[in-house]
Write a protein that holds these residues in place. Structure first.
Motif: not given
Length: 204
Positions: A83, A79, A143, A140
């Motif tokens: 990011d 993750g 989204e 993620q």
């Protein structure tokens, strides 16, 4: 007489606890990857970590909880990689593409695909595997799809995310098992592009 600083003492104790926990997780990860969960015993873990058996049970209820902690750490690393790669990207489509490559690269860390994609479902069950996935890469991805495809409904976004997530995981496993990275990454990006084009109402 020198008076010890309580705050510094507490920090030192916390640092020692964190260091011991990290030693256990690092040793366990190496053994889980090399031998598999079932063939790894707690005596081996504490020996490799150079700590006592009591230290292991001070930090973890048992081998299963230690395994879960190792895999949570791996999922969180994935993750963070996504990011970091997409932090300054404002175009949703570009962020999806870059994030896709970041995911596959992060999953190519030796042993990570096996741990997260094969061992977690076998050891912890598919429910736990889903929680780990939903907590990081899958959320993620969803989204990103929602931002890239604002006209798509929630059901379509959910379905697309589920299907693409499975494809991403299969791609990560193929690369980890020796498949040509460039070939598999390009194929995955092509699937992603077609999914976005179809959902936006402009199928190729």
């Amino acid at each position: 007489m020198t008076v010890p600083l309580v705050g510094n003492s507490r920090r030192t104790q916390a640092e020692r606890r964190n260091a011991t926990r990290a030693q256990l997780m690092d040793a366990a990860r190496a053994l889980f990857v090399a031998k598999g969960y079932s063939d790894t015993g707690t005596p081996e873990i504490v020996a490799a970590a150079n700590v006592t058996r009591g230290a292991l049970y001070h930090h973890f209820v048992g081998k299963t909880e230690l395994f879960r902690a190792v895999c949570i750490r791996e999922a969180e690393a994935v993750g963070r990689a996504i990011d970091a790669a997409t932090l300054d990207l404002h175009d949703a489509g570009q962020a999806l593409r870059v994030g896709a490559v970041a995911y596959l690269d992060a999953m190519n860390v030796p042993g990570r695909s096996r741990l997260l994609l094969l061992d977690v479902p076998a050891v912890l069950g598919h429910g736990a595997a889903g929680e780990l996935t939903l907590g990081e890469g899958h959320a993620q991805l969803r989204e990103g799809l929602a931002q890239a495809l604002p006209s798509a409904g929630n059901d379509e976004i959910d379905a697309t995310a589920d299907i693409l997530s499975a494809a991403f995981d299969r791609t990560a496993l193929a690369i980890a098992q020796g498949g040509d990275r460039t070939t598999y990454v390009n194929a995955m990006l092509m699937i992603l592009e077609r999914a976005m084009a179809h959902s936006s109402g402009h199928p190729n």
